[in-house]
Design a protein around this motif. Sequence first.
Motif: not given
Lengths: 171, 171
Positions: A46-52, A124-129, A63-66, A55-57
């Motif tokens: 999972l970390d691989v994609v977050f790093a792209e 933040g909204l754009d990034l998490i989306n 952000l996902a919880t929000l 972000m970290t886990l």
Amino acid sequence: MKAKQQKDAVDLILDQWERERPDLDVTPMGTLGRLKRSAALLQRRLDVVFAEFGMTLWEFDVLATLRRSGAPYCLAPTELFSTLMITSGTMTHRLKSLESSGLVERQANPDDARSKLVKLTDKGLDLINRTVEAHVDNIHGILAPLAGSDLQALDQGLVAMLGMLESADEK
Amino acid sequence: MKAKQQKDAVDLILDQWERERPDLDVTPMGTLGRLKRSAALLQRRLDVVFAEFGMTLWEFDVLATLRRSGAPYCLAPTELFSTLMITSGTMTHRLKSLESSGLVERQANPDDARSKLVKLTDKGLDLINRTVEAHVDNIHGILAPLAGSDLQALDQGLVAMLGMLESADEK
DNA sequence: TGTAAATACCTTGATATCAAGATAAATTAT
DNA sequence: ATAATTTATCTTGATATCAAGGTATTTACA
């Protein structure tokens, strides 16, 4: 009796215990060992994609919880850290970091002056989306090699396991 | 269609995503979310017993790895940290701590001067022998509430999952 | 209405972990 | 035999986390 195709790391551990302590029934170690080890290996994937997305886990988790709480993407810190199974002190640090990155902002809580609400910024909204889309693609890909029946068995087992653990936890 | 008895924490998360992002198929989040959450709740249950023996999980992990390797309970650091999925630096810290507790001792490796072998002391051997018994009792008790069919499904699923993750990992 | 108790954080100090780099020894390729 | 490369650790510096304790508010209730 079906022979196992190939021994995994946990099989080797069980073999060792069987040889060293044949007086113990270590079967449950297999279940829990695979659970823990799978969780560790999964996190790396999972970390691989977050790093792209820079972000970290843990940043993703907050952000996902929000995000999934729905508009206006705003929660109290207690809501966040209880959902995330972390302490309040850890939450404080995370929020400070996310705020300085401009991904969340704090605002007064009109209903309770003890808390300052946490809200996703537009950034933040754009990034998490965008990140959650890539994350969902990623986990689909990760689980794809599993046979349907295995995945089904896994889900059945995990639902029972988590249900048991959560009911034991609230006592 | 069988109604689920009770929603767990992960069900609620999936419901939220379904409402907020109906364009995404978040089913795999359920599997991975329950896996991670189960691992976290399990660790808490295990810690209780380790604490009774004055140990933490990581100390147990190191001592248990040495114990199950068999007499003379002696391994090189690389063997330990690769099995335990931690970095070499972390291993260094762990060994220093265990050595100062008198649970392991270091000795020169006659075959390779780069490494100093790690060996359980008598004290360490006695402690891990007693702790692993209590640990096995503990995990038997933890899994006892699970229906046999659920546990069987869980094992089947986890074997498949770990096998898949490990084979993906070695590439 | 006052108090006592509970709640919602935040702060502080101690750990555990990792990534990256340094060092020394073993191995491999000339 | 040497040099180049790989391997096995250890060191260093930065983070993330928790437990315990402190402060400001809110809630319960006498």
